[in-house]
Design a protein around this motif. Structure first.
Motif, PDB file in Angstrom:
ATOM      1  N   ARG A 133      49.386  55.216  26.050  1.00  0.00           N
ATOM      2  CA  ARG A 133      48.879  54.206  26.972  1.00  0.00           C
ATOM      3  C   ARG A 133      49.678  54.243  28.271  1.00  0.00           C
ATOM      4  N   LEU A 134      48.977  54.064  29.383  1.00  0.00           N
ATOM      5  CA  LEU A 134      49.619  53.897  30.681  1.00  0.00           C
ATOM      6  C   LEU A 134      49.093  52.619  31.319  1.00  0.00           C
ATOM      7  N   GLU A 135      49.996  51.886  31.959  1.00  0.00           N
ATOM      8  CA  GLU A 135      49.635  50.646  32.628  1.00  0.00           C
ATOM      9  C   GLU A 135      49.931  50.766  34.116  1.00  0.00           C
ATOM     10  N   ALA A 136      49.111  50.094  34.920  1.00  0.00           N
ATOM     11  CA  ALA A 136      49.337  50.012  36.363  1.00  0.00           C
ATOM     12  C   ALA A 136      49.225  48.543  36.759  1.00  0.00           C
ATOM     13  N   ASN A 137      50.247  48.023  37.382  1.00  0.00           N
ATOM     14  CA  ASN A 137      50.262  46.638  37.854  1.00  0.00           C
ATOM     15  C   ASN A 137      50.105  46.669  39.364  1.00  0.00           C
ATOM     16  N   ILE A 138      49.030  46.043  39.856  1.00  0.00           N
ATOM     17  CA  ILE A 138      48.620  46.209  41.251  1.00  0.00           C
ATOM     18  C   ILE A 138      48.379  44.849  41.893  1.00  0.00           C
ATOM     19  N   GLN A 139      48.900  44.674  43.104  1.00  0.00           N
ATOM     20  CA  GLN A 139      48.645  43.442  43.838  1.00  0.00           C
ATOM     21  C   GLN A 139      47.152  43.345  44.168  1.00  0.00           C
ATOM     22  N   PRO A 140      46.555  42.168  43.991  1.00  0.00           N
ATOM     23  CA  PRO A 140      45.107  42.018  44.155  1.00  0.00           C
ATOM     24  C   PRO A 140      44.549  42.504  45.490  1.00  0.00           C
ATOM     25  N   GLY A 141      45.286  42.415  46.567  1.00  0.00           N
ATOM     26  CA  GLY A 141      44.779  42.851  47.867  1.00  0.00           C
ATOM     27  C   GLY A 141      44.936  44.324  48.157  1.00  0.00           C
ATOM     28  N   ASN A 142      45.538  45.074  47.260  1.00  0.00           N
ATOM     29  CA  ASN A 142      45.788  46.497  47.489  1.00  0.00           C
ATOM     30  C   ASN A 142      44.550  47.298  47.071  1.00  0.00           C
ATOM     31  N   GLU A 143      43.547  47.292  47.931  1.00  0.00           N
ATOM     32  CA  GLU A 143      42.249  47.893  47.612  1.00  0.00           C
ATOM     33  C   GLU A 143      42.340  49.390  47.308  1.00  0.00           C
ATOM     34  N   GLY A 144      43.194  50.117  48.014  1.00  0.00           N
ATOM     35  CA  GLY A 144      43.323  51.550  47.764  1.00  0.00           C
ATOM     36  C   GLY A 144      43.815  51.845  46.358  1.00  0.00           C
ATOM     37  N   SER A 145      44.838  51.118  45.913  1.00  0.00           N
ATOM     38  CA  SER A 145      45.366  51.317  44.564  1.00  0.00           C
ATOM     39  C   SER A 145      44.369  50.884  43.498  1.00  0.00           C
ATOM     40  N   LEU A 146      43.687  49.778  43.747  1.00  0.00           N
ATOM     41  CA  LEU A 146      42.677  49.315  42.791  1.00  0.00           C
ATOM     42  C   LEU A 146      41.552  50.332  42.653  1.00  0.00           C
ATOM     43  N   ALA A 147      41.111  50.895  43.771  1.00  0.00           N
ATOM     44  CA  ALA A 147      40.039  51.898  43.726  1.00  0.00           C
ATOM     45  C   ALA A 147      40.484  53.147  42.964  1.00  0.00           C
ATOM     46  N   LEU A 148      41.733  53.540  43.139  1.00  0.00           N
ATOM     47  CA  LEU A 148      42.249  54.728  42.456  1.00  0.00           C
ATOM     48  C   LEU A 148      42.179  54.562  40.938  1.00  0.00           C
ATOM     49  N   VAL A 149      42.670  53.433  40.420  1.00  0.00           N
ATOM     50  CA  VAL A 149      42.661  53.265  38.965  1.00  0.00           C
ATOM     51  C   VAL A 149      41.250  53.050  38.424  1.00  0.00           C
ATOM     52  N   ARG A 150      40.398  52.375  39.187  1.00  0.00           N
ATOM     53  CA  ARG A 150      38.998  52.218  38.746  1.00  0.00           C
ATOM     54  C   ARG A 150      38.330  53.585  38.586  1.00  0.00           C
ATOM     55  N   ARG A 151      38.491  54.436  39.604  1.00  0.00           N
ATOM     56  CA  ARG A 151      37.881  55.785  39.551  1.00  0.00           C
ATOM     57  C   ARG A 151      38.420  56.592  38.381  1.00  0.00           C
ATOM     58  N   ALA A 152      39.671  56.373  38.027  1.00  0.00           N
ATOM     59  CA  ALA A 152      40.294  57.132  36.930  1.00  0.00           C
ATOM     60  C   ALA A 152      39.893  56.602  35.558  1.00  0.00           C
ATOM     61  N   GLY A 153      39.214  55.444  35.505  1.00  0.00           N
ATOM     62  CA  GLY A 153      38.761  54.910  34.228  1.00  0.00           C
ATOM     63  C   GLY A 153      39.632  53.848  33.606  1.00  0.00           C
ATOM     64  N   PHE A 154      40.615  53.339  34.339  1.00  0.00           N
ATOM     65  CA  PHE A 154      41.446  52.257  33.823  1.00  0.00           C
ATOM     66  C   PHE A 154      40.584  51.000  33.645  1.00  0.00           C
ATOM     67  N   ARG A 155      40.989  50.140  32.724  1.00  0.00           N
ATOM     68  CA  ARG A 155      40.286  48.866  32.529  1.00  0.00           C
ATOM     69  C   ARG A 155      41.212  47.724  32.947  1.00  0.00           C
ATOM     70  N   LEU A 156      40.603  46.681  33.525  1.00  0.00           N
ATOM     71  CA  LEU A 156      41.348  45.491  33.896  1.00  0.00           C
ATOM     72  C   LEU A 156      41.645  44.704  32.636  1.00  0.00           C
ATOM     73  N   GLU A 157      42.940  44.397  32.420  1.00  0.00           N
ATOM     74  CA  GLU A 157      43.329  43.682  31.202  1.00  0.00           C
ATOM     75  C   GLU A 157      43.878  42.292  31.463  1.00  0.00           C
ATOM     76  N   GLY A 158      44.174  41.956  32.696  1.00  0.00           N
ATOM     77  CA  GLY A 158      44.689  40.617  32.923  1.00  0.00           C
ATOM     78  C   GLY A 158      45.290  40.430  34.295  1.00  0.00           C
ATOM     79  N   PHE A 159      45.860  39.263  34.471  1.00  0.00           N
ATOM     80  CA  PHE A 159      46.456  38.847  35.738  1.00  0.00           C
ATOM     81  C   PHE A 159      47.833  38.255  35.445  1.00  0.00           C
ATOM     82  N   SER A 160      48.837  38.667  36.214  1.00  0.00           N
ATOM     83  CA  SER A 160      50.210  38.185  36.036  1.00  0.00           C
ATOM     84  C   SER A 160      50.701  37.546  37.327  1.00  0.00           C
ATOM     85  N   PRO A 161      50.766  36.196  37.350  1.00  0.00           N
ATOM     86  CA  PRO A 161      51.302  35.544  38.547  1.00  0.00           C
ATOM     87  C   PRO A 161      52.798  35.816  38.697  1.00  0.00           C
ATOM     88  N   ASP A 162      53.242  35.916  39.937  1.00  0.00           N
ATOM     89  CA  ASP A 162      54.674  36.098  40.240  1.00  0.00           C
ATOM     90  C   ASP A 162      55.303  37.206  39.401  1.00  0.00           C
TER      91      ASP A 162
END
Length: 191
Positions: A133-162
């Motif tokens: 398993r690999l995890e990526a923790n990404i700030q919500p406004g970082n559209e480039g990073s979010l697009a990269l993991v979406r294209r690679a097939g990662f799934r959104l598993e949750g939200f971590s404040p602070d």
């Protein structure tokens, strides 16, 4: 760099470990990319900071650092460092997981090179490194990073404040993950 230094090669990119000798090119690319990276990440942009950063990736068995290199002409030696992908906090045993950190350099941004490099890192992580398993923790406004993991097939598993202290404040992050089975399903291979 010779082709024998690569851990994996694709049509447009290849990945290889960090080396202390990469300091000049890496730090120059980091300085050129400050606007692209800010406020998301701050890779080392001077030699001493690079030596400490690369040294941790080279020496610490709970980390694996990969330089994503653009291949010259698609089949020749690498044309230069396009970005980096690190696997941090590697845990073995029953967990077999790591946390991704990555960044493209400005000259390579938007050209699909990091997607190609991430595919190579995933194959390497789920193959020779033996991770599940690999995890990526990404700030919500970082559209480039979010697009990269979406294209690679990662799934959104949750939200971590602070979640992480970045640029002087605790930042919220979305938690994305991918497993060996997920990549095998996408490629039609058995894991």
């Amino acid at each position: 760099m010779s082709e024998s230094d690569y851990l994996a090669e694709g049509r447009r990119t290849a990945i290889r470990p960090f080396a202390l000798a990469d300091a000049e090119e890496f730090t120059s690319r980091a300085r050129e990319s400050r606007d692209l990276h800010s406020p998301w990440l701050f890779p080392p942009d001077e030699a001493r900071a690079y030596a400490a950063y690369a040294g941790r990736l080279i020496d610490d068995p709970t980390r694996a650092g990969f330089l994503v290199c653009e291949r010259g002409g698609g089949s020749g030696p690498a044309a230069g460092i396009a970005g980096f992908i690190n696997i941090n906090n590697i845990v073995s045993g029953a967990f077999r997981c790591g946390a991704l950190g990555y960044g493209a350099f400005a000259h390579a941004a938007g050209r699909g090179l990091m997607g190609d490099g991430l595919d190579l890192v995933l194959r390497y992580a789920f193959g020779p490194l033996g991770l599940h398993r690999l995890e990526a923790n990404i700030q919500p406004g970082n559209e480039g990073s979010l697009a990269l993991v979406r294209r690679a097939g990662f799934r959104l598993e949750g939200f971590s404040p602070d979640f992480l202290f970045i640029d002087g404040a605790w930042r919220d992050h979305e938690r994305w993950a991918i497993t060996a089975e997920m990549t095998a399903e996408m490629t039609g291979e058995k894991s």
